[in-house]
Design a protein around this motif. Structure first.
Motif, PDB file in Angstrom:
ATOM      1  N   SER A 186       7.774  22.883 -45.043  1.00  0.00           N
ATOM      2  CA  SER A 186       8.670  22.015 -44.661  1.00  0.00           C
ATOM      3  C   SER A 186       8.708  20.556 -44.725  1.00  0.00           C
ATOM      4  CB  SER A 186       9.554  22.181 -42.992  1.00  0.00           C
ATOM      5  OG  SER A 186       9.920  23.405 -43.229  1.00  0.00           O
ATOM      6  N   GLY A 187       9.415  19.081 -44.701  1.00  0.00           N
ATOM      7  CA  GLY A 187       8.756  18.474 -44.632  1.00  0.00           C
ATOM      8  C   GLY A 187       9.807  17.101 -44.152  1.00  0.00           C
ATOM      9  N   HIS A 188       9.167  16.204 -44.227  1.00  0.00           N
ATOM     10  CA  HIS A 188       9.973  15.240 -44.300  1.00  0.00           C
ATOM     11  C   HIS A 188      10.001  14.184 -45.298  1.00  0.00           C
ATOM     12  CE1 HIS A 188       9.491  15.045 -40.004  1.00  0.00           C
ATOM     13  NE2 HIS A 188      10.340  14.386 -39.774  1.00  0.00           N
ATOM     14  N   GLN A 189      11.120  14.088 -46.169  1.00  0.00           N
ATOM     15  CA  GLN A 189      10.659  12.947 -47.476  1.00  0.00           C
ATOM     16  C   GLN A 189      11.795  11.896 -47.570  1.00  0.00           C
ATOM     17  OE1 GLN A 189      13.101  16.110 -50.335  1.00  0.00           O
ATOM     18  NE2 GLN A 189      10.923  16.842 -50.828  1.00  0.00           N
ATOM     19  N   PHE A 190      10.630  10.962 -47.835  1.00  0.00           N
ATOM     20  CA  PHE A 190      11.389   9.075 -47.915  1.00  0.00           C
ATOM     21  C   PHE A 190      11.505   9.527 -46.065  1.00  0.00           C
ATOM     22  CE2 PHE A 190      11.647  10.289 -52.044  1.00  0.00           C
ATOM     23  CZ  PHE A 190      11.336   8.166 -52.821  1.00  0.00           C
ATOM     24  N   GLY A 191      11.380   9.708 -45.746  1.00  0.00           N
ATOM     25  CA  GLY A 191      11.580   9.547 -43.767  1.00  0.00           C
ATOM     26  C   GLY A 191      12.522  10.301 -43.213  1.00  0.00           C
ATOM     27  N   ASN A 192      13.248  11.087 -44.034  1.00  0.00           N
ATOM     28  CA  ASN A 192      14.801  12.017 -43.580  1.00  0.00           C
ATOM     29  C   ASN A 192      14.225  13.839 -43.223  1.00  0.00           C
ATOM     30  OD1 ASN A 192      16.332  10.027 -43.794  1.00  0.00           O
ATOM     31  ND2 ASN A 192      16.483   9.879 -45.579  1.00  0.00           N
ATOM     32  N   TRP A 193      13.925  14.447 -42.706  1.00  0.00           N
ATOM     33  CA  TRP A 193      13.358  15.773 -41.981  1.00  0.00           C
ATOM     34  C   TRP A 193      14.957  16.258 -43.573  1.00  0.00           C
ATOM     35  CZ3 TRP A 193      10.346  18.454 -41.018  1.00  0.00           C
ATOM     36  CH2 TRP A 193      10.624  20.147 -40.851  1.00  0.00           C
ATOM     37  N   GLY A 202       3.208  19.086 -44.041  1.00  0.00           N
ATOM     38  CA  GLY A 202       4.678  20.150 -44.373  1.00  0.00           C
ATOM     39  C   GLY A 202       4.424  22.123 -43.803  1.00  0.00           C
ATOM     40  N   ASN A 203       3.189  22.147 -43.613  1.00  0.00           N
ATOM     41  CA  ASN A 203       3.019  23.135 -43.625  1.00  0.00           C
ATOM     42  C   ASN A 203       2.963  23.968 -42.101  1.00  0.00           C
ATOM     43  OD1 ASN A 203       0.701  24.112 -46.122  1.00  0.00           O
ATOM     44  ND2 ASN A 203       2.126  25.468 -45.590  1.00  0.00           N
ATOM     45  N   PHE A 204       2.963  23.222 -41.184  1.00  0.00           N
ATOM     46  CA  PHE A 204       2.875  23.469 -39.958  1.00  0.00           C
ATOM     47  C   PHE A 204       4.182  22.879 -39.314  1.00  0.00           C
ATOM     48  CE2 PHE A 204      -2.075  22.490 -40.574  1.00  0.00           C
ATOM     49  CZ  PHE A 204      -2.394  23.997 -39.542  1.00  0.00           C
ATOM     50  N   GLU A 205       4.952  21.831 -40.175  1.00  0.00           N
ATOM     51  CA  GLU A 205       6.493  21.650 -39.597  1.00  0.00           C
ATOM     52  C   GLU A 205       7.004  22.518 -39.828  1.00  0.00           C
ATOM     53  OE1 GLU A 205       7.601  17.273 -40.521  1.00  0.00           O
ATOM     54  OE2 GLU A 205       5.839  17.610 -42.554  1.00  0.00           O
ATOM     55  N   ALA A 206       7.359  23.842 -40.726  1.00  0.00           N
ATOM     56  CA  ALA A 206       7.555  24.714 -40.299  1.00  0.00           C
ATOM     57  C   ALA A 206       8.176  25.276 -39.678  1.00  0.00           C
ATOM     58  CB  ALA A 206       7.266  26.050 -42.394  1.00  0.00           C
ATOM     59  N   PHE A 207       6.959  25.801 -38.942  1.00  0.00           N
ATOM     60  CA  PHE A 207       6.783  26.390 -37.244  1.00  0.00           C
ATOM     61  C   PHE A 207       7.030  25.694 -36.718  1.00  0.00           C
ATOM     62  CE2 PHE A 207       3.653  28.253 -41.505  1.00  0.00           C
ATOM     63  CZ  PHE A 207       5.220  29.462 -41.820  1.00  0.00           C
ATOM     64  N   SER A 208       7.596  24.173 -36.438  1.00  0.00           N
ATOM     65  CA  SER A 208       7.598  23.389 -35.166  1.00  0.00           C
ATOM     66  C   SER A 208       8.195  22.175 -35.456  1.00  0.00           C
ATOM     67  CB  SER A 208       6.444  23.269 -34.323  1.00  0.00           C
ATOM     68  OG  SER A 208       6.845  22.970 -33.403  1.00  0.00           O
ATOM     69  N   PRO A 209       9.745  22.296 -36.358  1.00  0.00           N
ATOM     70  CA  PRO A 209      10.614  21.783 -36.780  1.00  0.00           C
ATOM     71  C   PRO A 209      11.217  20.813 -35.380  1.00  0.00           C
ATOM     72  CG  PRO A 209      11.991  23.508 -37.002  1.00  0.00           C
ATOM     73  CD  PRO A 209      10.406  24.442 -36.408  1.00  0.00           C
TER      74      PRO A 209
END
Length: 727
Positions: free
Chosen positions: A223-230, A333-340
């Motif tokens: 997952s991830g933040h793109q241009f500062g947005n989730w 982003g791999n870590f964000e996927a499991f702890s959004p």
């Protein structure tokens, strides 16, 4: 001659074809250590059930189950939406869904080639091909430097012969060459087939004596933040990892081969999973150019054009499959996927709920196998979350310091584009600085200037904060337990407990993490700038008295960043002696010639500013004379050191645009031009174009004349040229 030297070095290894490359140990394979998409729990299920019976599973965009780290998926470079042909002869299709599955299955690589595994049967990798897909595929690029560094044992057959001798001015007639042996042709063809996605390497059984599953290609969920947005779930939308192999000299170091542009995955969303020739050339060249500048980066192996496969972007273009290589392609982003994050404005198409045990599994494996954290005693159950964040922070701080020192702009530093290994990854609208402007934006999609050159270190801090945000509940729980968390550690935790853990973890790590990034970046940047100015000793005043005033001069006088540093390589303190006034005036005039606005510069004012800076620089140089005493001639030694740190050739936007047009127009001549530009990018400090030779340009041979042109600023219209994210 250099290319021949590299090939001679590679020849000392026992060569094997790509299908016979040994598979990495089980401990180094993502698919043997992380959790697969439930749609295919093993390579056997993927090969025997998904591919022949329900192949649409891997082509349909969807959210994966919350515990899944990856999905098995095989290359399928086809236009999307798929053009599914009607039955021939015509018939009424009663079960359209079954017809579609059957059509897709025929295009999937599920037919076992009769020659089986290849010479190294211990790898158990078999070659599979499709029955209804045989696309034209043309090898247009193969990186010798990547082969030498990462895969020196890979047999590429007669690939370099078919590419032709690198040349900016290809002759009308190719050099005559001896006909390749059948073995060499076969090795090259197998390489092209595998790296184009035509042939897929898989095994459904284990290595002898092991209880681990077999092997199949995969794409990662992140997952991830793109241009500062989730943005929620993103994932490898056009990247498929096809092999992992150990280095022949160090089995603890493994390299993952990943195809970019090989077709849709479950993470493609509404896109086609393909890549165009234009963007592929850009990443192919820049990955190796960055490595040559000693900037941490993923590597590039090959470019294979699919000239009959149209791709719709801003215009209709042709497809290309690019192979990149790295020890790991895992991202923050791999870590964000499991702890959004919670309570954030959401722009994406969907995101699963947190899965904290999947977060633990990922973190433990990354810490052990990828980052190899040597300050964590894993057997004793030492806490590791904090150390993982600090290590990723240090690595990325060193990377961004190198970006700043060499004027590289990434353009899209979204958290899903930041590597846990601190590698430059995902080359899109990148650029090397032309005329120095700290606020330059290389991505025209970045209207607010979020990723401008000046702000890149801040964006790395932002990305590392996102990593900390993801891991903070785990870190907080480790603080409470006094040891590493174990399976099911958060199963019974209330939302209030998770919030408290998150707060504890953040407070423990945030300030120290940011201090690490700022200090590491400052130290590394200072070291690289001293290297560029041939200074050996660290002085606290260098940033304020030498580096920043130099950058201010470049900005005020609209000077080219790289050619200014290269010209300073030739400066000597003796230039300031009264008797050398004509020489000094000539030197300053050459510095000013690095501005496209040279005719509009107030030369008297600019010359005075340069003299003031050069006097400080000369005084600083003189303080180190004793440090160079063992090198013989002081001035010559410094010049040699400076030239080895300041590139003569820079992969500028105008160069990329010209190369892309030539390759698109004619593969045969274009691949030789591409090969020469790659050669220059991999040897950027060489005096290309007879640098320093005062001979008139018109008297140079055509190849040297082109080399000199390619080392220049190019057309003023392309200075500061901006690309888009689709690049």
């Amino acid at each position: 001659m250099k290319a021949l030297g590299r090939l001679a070095t590679m020849a000392k290894y026992s060569k094997v074809s790509i299908s016979a490359l040994p598979l990495a140990p089980s401990t180094h394979l993502i698919t043997h250590n992380l959790t697969p998409d439930p749609n295919a729990q093993s390579p056997a299920e993927f090969r025997n059930d998904v591919l022949p019976q329900r192949p649409s599973t891997q082509r349909r965009a969807r959210l994966l189950s919350s515990e899944a780290h990856f999905s098995y998926v095989s290359p399928l470079p086809l236009p999307f939406p798929y053009e599914i042909t009607a039955p021939d002869p015509p018939e009424v299709v009663e079960d359209k869904a079954a017809y579609v599955e059957n059509w897709l299955s025929k295009h999937e690589a599920i037919k076992l080639q009769p020659d089986g595994t290849g010479s190294d049967t211990s790898s158990l990798l078999h070659k599979y091909t499709p029955s209804a897909r045989d696309q034209k595929r043309v090898l247009i690029g193969l990186s010798e430097t990547c082969l030498k560094d990462c895969l020196p044992h890979l047999d590429v057959g007669d690939a370099f012969t078919t590419l032709g001798a690198p040349a900016l001015v290809p002759s009308l007639h190719e050099e005559s060459t001896n006909e390749a042996s059948p073995e060499a042709s076969a090795a090259r063809q197998e390489l092209v087939d595998v790296l184009s996605g035509q042939v897929v390497l898989m095994s459904t059984e284990s290595k002898t004596g092991e209880s681990t599953p077999g092997f199949a290609p995969w794409s990662m969920r992140y997952s991830g933040h793109q241009f500062g947005n989730w943005a929620g779930q993103l994932g490898d939308g056009r990247a498929i990892s096809i092999h992992v192999t150990p280095h022949p000299l160090d089995s603890s170091k493994t390299y993952e081969l990943q195809l970019k542009g090989a077709g849709r995955t479950p993470f493609s969303r509404s896109a086609d999973g393909l890549a165009v020739l234009r963007s592929s050339v850009r990443e192919y060249l820049c990955s190796e150019a960055m490595h040559a500048l000693s900037i941490p980066t993923t590597r590039s192996l090959s470019l294979i054009s699919l000239p009959e496969l149209p791709v719709i972007r801003e215009r209709v273009e042709t497809a290309c499959v690019f192979t990149r290589v790295a020890e790991s392609f895992l991202r923050i982003g791999n870590f964000e996927a499991f702890s959004p994050p919670t309570n954030m404005f959401f722009l994406g198409g969907g995101q699963q709920d947190a899965n904290y045990d999947a977060l633990r599994i990922l973190g433990e494996w990354v810490g052990k196998a990828v980052l190899k954290l040597d300050n964590v005693n894993w057997e004793k159950g030492n806490p590791w979350g904090k150390e993982l964040v600090f290590d990723v922070a240090r690595r990325n701080a060193k990377m961004v310091a190198a970006w700043q020192a060499y004027g590289f702009m990434h353009g899209v530093i979204n958290t899903d584009n930041v590597s846990v290994l601190g590698l430059t990854i995902d080359y899109g609208p990148y650029a090397f600085m032309d005329v120095f402007d700290p606020l330059h934006i290389c991505n025209h999609t970045d209207e607010g200037g979020r990723y401008a050159y000046k702000y890149q270190p801040n964006m790395i801090i932002y990305a590392c904060r996102a990593l900390l945000q993801a891991l903070s509940p785990l870190i907080g729980a480790e603080v409470q337990l006094g040891k590493a968390v174990t399976a099911g550690w958060a199963d019974d935790a209330s939302p209030e407990t998770i919030t408290e853990w998150r707060k504890t973890g953040t407070e423990l790590v945030k300030d120290e993490m940011e201090r690490i990034i700022e200090e590491t970046c400052a130290v590394e940047y200072g070291s690289l700038m001293r290297k560029r100015l041939a200074l050996r000793r660290q002085e606290k005043t260098d940033q304020l008295q030498i580096f920043q005033p130099l950058l201010n001069l470049m900005e005020a006088q609209s000077l080219d960043f790289h050619s200014t540093f290269r010209r300073l390589s030739f400066f000597r303190p003796s230039h300031l002696e009264t008797s050398n006034t004509p020489l000094l005036e000539k030197f300053v005039a050459e510095l000013l010639s690095g501005s496209p606005e040279e005719n509009n510069i107030d030369r008297a004012k600019a010359t005075g500013e340069w003299l003031a800076w050069l006097e400080k620089y000369a005084a600083r140089i003189e303080t180190e004379r004793d440090d160079w005493s063992s090198t013989g001639n002081f001035d010559q030694a410094r010049e040699k050191a400076a030239k080895s740190a300041n590139p003569r050739f820079v992969l500028r936007q105008w160069v990329l645009e010209e190369v892309i047009k030539k390759v698109e127009k004619d593969h045969e001549s274009g691949k030789r031009i591409l090969g020469k530009v790659m050669q220059m990018a991999c040897n950027p400090f060489e005096p290309w174009g007879a640098e320093g030779d005062e001979i008139a340009t018109g008297e140079l041979d055509s190849e040297t004349r082109e080399e000199r042109r390619f080392c220049g600023l190019g057309d003023n219209k392309l200075l500061g040229f901006q690309c888009s994210c689709s690049s």
